[in-house]
Design a protein around this motif. Sequence first.
Motif, PDB file in Angstrom:
ATOM      1  N   ALA A 175       0.816  -1.219   0.000  1.00 18.26           N
ATOM      2  CA  ALA A 175       0.000   0.000   0.000  1.00 18.26           C
ATOM      3  C   ALA A 175       0.850   1.270   0.000  1.00 18.26           C
ATOM      4  O   ALA A 175       0.343   2.362  -0.247  1.00 18.26           O
ATOM      5  CB  ALA A 175      -0.923   0.005   1.220  1.00 18.26           C
ATOM      6  N   VAL A 176       2.160   1.135   0.246  1.00 15.18           N
ATOM      7  CA  VAL A 176       3.060   2.294   0.267  1.00 15.18           C
ATOM      8  C   VAL A 176       3.312   2.760  -1.163  1.00 15.18           C
ATOM      9  O   VAL A 176       3.514   1.953  -2.072  1.00 15.18           O
ATOM     10  CB  VAL A 176       4.395   1.937   0.962  1.00 15.18           C
ATOM     11  CG1 VAL A 176       5.374   3.095   0.867  1.00 15.18           C
ATOM     12  CG2 VAL A 176       4.144   1.556   2.407  1.00 15.18           C
ATOM     13  N   TYR A 177       3.310   4.068  -1.351  1.00 14.46           N
ATOM     14  CA  TYR A 177       3.542   4.659  -2.666  1.00 14.46           C
ATOM     15  C   TYR A 177       4.938   4.290  -3.175  1.00 14.46           C
ATOM     16  O   TYR A 177       5.947   4.569  -2.538  1.00 14.46           O
ATOM     17  CB  TYR A 177       3.433   6.189  -2.553  1.00 14.46           C
ATOM     18  CG  TYR A 177       3.724   6.945  -3.831  1.00 14.46           C
ATOM     19  CD1 TYR A 177       2.855   6.865  -4.905  1.00 14.46           C
ATOM     20  CD2 TYR A 177       4.863   7.729  -3.939  1.00 14.46           C
ATOM     21  CE1 TYR A 177       3.112   7.571  -6.078  1.00 14.46           C
ATOM     22  CE2 TYR A 177       5.132   8.431  -5.110  1.00 14.46           C
ATOM     23  CZ  TYR A 177       4.252   8.349  -6.170  1.00 14.46           C
ATOM     24  OH  TYR A 177       4.507   9.045  -7.330  1.00 14.46           O
ATOM     25  N   GLY A 178       4.992   3.604  -4.338  1.00 11.70           N
ATOM     26  CA  GLY A 178       6.284   3.254  -4.929  1.00 11.70           C
ATOM     27  C   GLY A 178       6.810   1.895  -4.532  1.00 11.70           C
ATOM     28  O   GLY A 178       7.904   1.517  -4.936  1.00 11.70           O
ATOM     29  N   ILE A 179       6.056   1.130  -3.722  1.00 14.53           N
ATOM     30  CA  ILE A 179       6.509  -0.211  -3.319  1.00 14.53           C
ATOM     31  C   ILE A 179       5.546  -1.245  -3.886  1.00 14.53           C
ATOM     32  O   ILE A 179       4.342  -1.183  -3.645  1.00 14.53           O
ATOM     33  CB  ILE A 179       6.602  -0.342  -1.782  1.00 14.53           C
ATOM     34  CG1 ILE A 179       7.749   0.525  -1.274  1.00 14.53           C
ATOM     35  CG2 ILE A 179       6.824  -1.791  -1.371  1.00 14.53           C
ATOM     36  CD1 ILE A 179       7.990   0.426   0.205  1.00 14.53           C
ATOM     37  N   GLY A 180       6.108  -2.156  -4.637  1.00 17.11           N
ATOM     38  CA  GLY A 180       5.312  -3.235  -5.209  1.00 17.11           C
ATOM     39  C   GLY A 180       5.555  -4.545  -4.488  1.00 17.11           C
ATOM     40  O   GLY A 180       6.114  -4.589  -3.389  1.00 17.11           O
ATOM     41  N   MET A 206      18.636   0.459   1.717  1.00 14.32           N
ATOM     42  CA  MET A 206      18.130  -0.683   0.964  1.00 14.32           C
ATOM     43  C   MET A 206      18.008  -0.296  -0.502  1.00 14.32           C
ATOM     44  O   MET A 206      17.310   0.664  -0.842  1.00 14.32           O
ATOM     45  CB  MET A 206      16.782  -1.159   1.522  1.00 14.32           C
ATOM     46  CG  MET A 206      16.894  -1.808   2.877  1.00 14.32           C
ATOM     47  SD  MET A 206      15.308  -2.412   3.513  1.00 14.32           S
ATOM     48  CE  MET A 206      14.928  -3.693   2.319  1.00 14.32           C
ATOM     49  N   TRP A 207      18.680  -1.040  -1.359  1.00 14.63           N
ATOM     50  CA  TRP A 207      18.705  -0.722  -2.784  1.00 14.63           C
ATOM     51  C   TRP A 207      17.318  -0.911  -3.400  1.00 14.63           C
ATOM     52  O   TRP A 207      16.622  -1.879  -3.120  1.00 14.63           O
ATOM     53  CB  TRP A 207      19.704  -1.622  -3.493  1.00 14.63           C
ATOM     54  CG  TRP A 207      19.918  -1.233  -4.927  1.00 14.63           C
ATOM     55  CD1 TRP A 207      20.786  -0.318  -5.404  1.00 14.63           C
ATOM     56  CD2 TRP A 207      19.231  -1.760  -6.061  1.00 14.63           C
ATOM     57  NE1 TRP A 207      20.688  -0.225  -6.772  1.00 14.63           N
ATOM     58  CE2 TRP A 207      19.739  -1.095  -7.206  1.00 14.63           C
ATOM     59  CE3 TRP A 207      18.223  -2.718  -6.225  1.00 14.63           C
ATOM     60  CZ2 TRP A 207      19.289  -1.367  -8.492  1.00 14.63           C
ATOM     61  CZ3 TRP A 207      17.764  -2.977  -7.502  1.00 14.63           C
ATOM     62  CH2 TRP A 207      18.300  -2.319  -8.613  1.00 14.63           C
ATOM     63  N   GLY A 208      16.919   0.039  -4.250  1.00 14.51           N
ATOM     64  CA  GLY A 208      15.673  -0.102  -4.999  1.00 14.51           C
ATOM     65  C   GLY A 208      14.502   0.678  -4.438  1.00 14.51           C
ATOM     66  O   GLY A 208      13.455   0.759  -5.074  1.00 14.51           O
ATOM     67  N   ILE A 209      14.651   1.242  -3.222  1.00 17.31           N
ATOM     68  CA  ILE A 209      13.554   1.997  -2.624  1.00 17.31           C
ATOM     69  C   ILE A 209      13.756   3.477  -2.941  1.00 17.31           C
ATOM     70  O   ILE A 209      14.778   4.066  -2.583  1.00 17.31           O
ATOM     71  CB  ILE A 209      13.482   1.776  -1.100  1.00 17.31           C
ATOM     72  CG1 ILE A 209      13.313   0.277  -0.794  1.00 17.31           C
ATOM     73  CG2 ILE A 209      12.335   2.567  -0.495  1.00 17.31           C
ATOM     74  CD1 ILE A 209      13.204  -0.039   0.679  1.00 17.31           C
ATOM     75  N   SER A 210      12.798   4.081  -3.613  1.00 18.54           N
ATOM     76  CA  SER A 210      12.918   5.469  -4.053  1.00 18.54           C
ATOM     77  C   SER A 210      12.742   6.424  -2.874  1.00 18.54           C
ATOM     78  O   SER A 210      12.164   6.056  -1.838  1.00 18.54           O
ATOM     79  CB  SER A 210      11.857   5.774  -5.111  1.00 18.54           C
ATOM     80  OG  SER A 210      10.562   5.741  -4.534  1.00 18.54           O
ATOM     81  N   PRO A 211      13.223   7.664  -2.998  1.00 15.49           N
ATOM     82  CA  PRO A 211      13.034   8.654  -1.925  1.00 15.49           C
ATOM     83  C   PRO A 211      11.563   8.882  -1.593  1.00 15.49           C
ATOM     84  O   PRO A 211      11.197   9.063  -0.432  1.00 15.49           O
ATOM     85  CB  PRO A 211      13.666   9.921  -2.511  1.00 15.49           C
ATOM     86  CG  PRO A 211      14.674   9.426  -3.482  1.00 15.49           C
ATOM     87  CD  PRO A 211      14.073   8.198  -4.086  1.00 15.49           C
ATOM     88  N   GLU A 212      10.704   8.833  -2.622  1.00 16.21           N
ATOM     89  CA  GLU A 212       9.268   9.013  -2.375  1.00 16.21           C
ATOM     90  C   GLU A 212       8.713   7.864  -1.530  1.00 16.21           C
ATOM     91  O   GLU A 212       7.882   8.080  -0.643  1.00 16.21           O
ATOM     92  CB  GLU A 212       8.511   9.088  -3.703  1.00 16.21           C
ATOM     93  CG  GLU A 212       8.834  10.324  -4.525  1.00 16.21           C
ATOM     94  CD  GLU A 212      10.044  10.128  -5.436  1.00 16.21           C
ATOM     95  OE1 GLU A 212      10.296  11.007  -6.263  1.00 16.21           O
ATOM     96  OE2 GLU A 212      10.727   9.105  -5.300  1.00 16.21           O
ATOM     97  N   ALA A 213       9.168   6.640  -1.835  1.00 21.45           N
ATOM     98  CA  ALA A 213       8.710   5.478  -1.073  1.00 21.45           C
ATOM     99  C   ALA A 213       9.180   5.567   0.379  1.00 21.45           C
ATOM    100  O   ALA A 213       8.440   5.225   1.308  1.00 21.45           O
ATOM    101  CB  ALA A 213       9.223   4.192  -1.716  1.00 21.45           C
ATOM    102  N   ILE A 214      10.410   6.042   0.600  1.00 17.59           N
ATOM    103  CA  ILE A 214      10.938   6.199   1.962  1.00 17.59           C
ATOM    104  C   ILE A 214      10.107   7.221   2.732  1.00 17.59           C
ATOM    105  O   ILE A 214       9.765   7.012   3.907  1.00 17.59           O
ATOM    106  CB  ILE A 214      12.423   6.609   1.918  1.00 17.59           C
ATOM    107  CG1 ILE A 214      13.263   5.444   1.396  1.00 17.59           C
ATOM    108  CG2 ILE A 214      12.913   7.034   3.301  1.00 17.59           C
ATOM    109  CD1 ILE A 214      14.721   5.792   1.166  1.00 17.59           C
TER     110      ILE A 214
END
Length: 292
Positions: A175-180, A206-214
């Motif tokens: 449900a987090v924006y940018g996380i599949g 953690m590689w692959g997690i965008s700043p928006e997702a964080i």
Amino acid sequence: MNKIKSYFMFSREHRSGIFLLLLLIFFGQLSYFFLSENLFQKKEIKEDKEWLLVQNEIDSLKRKFVTKNDTIYPFNPNFITDYKGYKLGLSVAEIDRLHQFRNQNKYVNSPEDFQKVTKVSDEVLNKISPYFKFPDWVTNKSNSTSEKFHKFLPKEKVAIIQKDINIATREDLIAVYGIGEKLADKILFEKEKLGGFVSMEQFQFMWGISPEAIDDLQKRFFVKNTFGIKKIAINDLPMKELAKFPYFNYALAKEIVVYRTMNNGIKDIADLTKIKGMPNEKIKIIALYLEF
């Protein structure tokens, strides 16, 4: 006198022989002149051909070099450096506007956004925008009918109730924006290896997690329950066991054993910073997993 004069008196046969000799010398010189001229011309022609071949090769290399320098490869416009901006034809003021915008932790997600932020001319935008490459989750936001990319769309604004990250489910993470699904599985696997998270800052590494997702993760979750954390007895465990800790490796475990042997143990974070190869940018997080 008569004796000297006798040297210049020739018979008819002598005169004929001298005349023939002069003719031979004359024709010999004439032949040499024409032959040498012809050979010189042939040499010049050969040298001209060789020079033309060299010149053609030089011109070909120049064309390749110019083409290579002028080639624009796909790039994310959010990460344009001063030098790249200059090569693309942006002014200093336009590049500065982009950097000031990025310093606010904001991103441009379309050519229109880029022009709005930088104020570049239509001519420059039309030249470089075909090479803009945005992340898949940005470029597929508009495809609302695709379930594959639906997880990347902004969620409806509803009241967010924060949860403990250590009890978050796979569905909570998706449900987090940018996380599949793949990133959600990766986060759960990392939590299992560590026994739990000790800080929300861990997701920055953690590689692959965008700043928006964080950002969205920090809005939705916090760290509360750390009872399952696997504490590492850094002064007691052998090198092989230390190397199993996700933030360590074999080389670092060896340095830890050497340092604690020579310094009568590791007492606190300050000691950790003195160990060769210790990732100091993660040291506060690592310390929460240790028993001194």
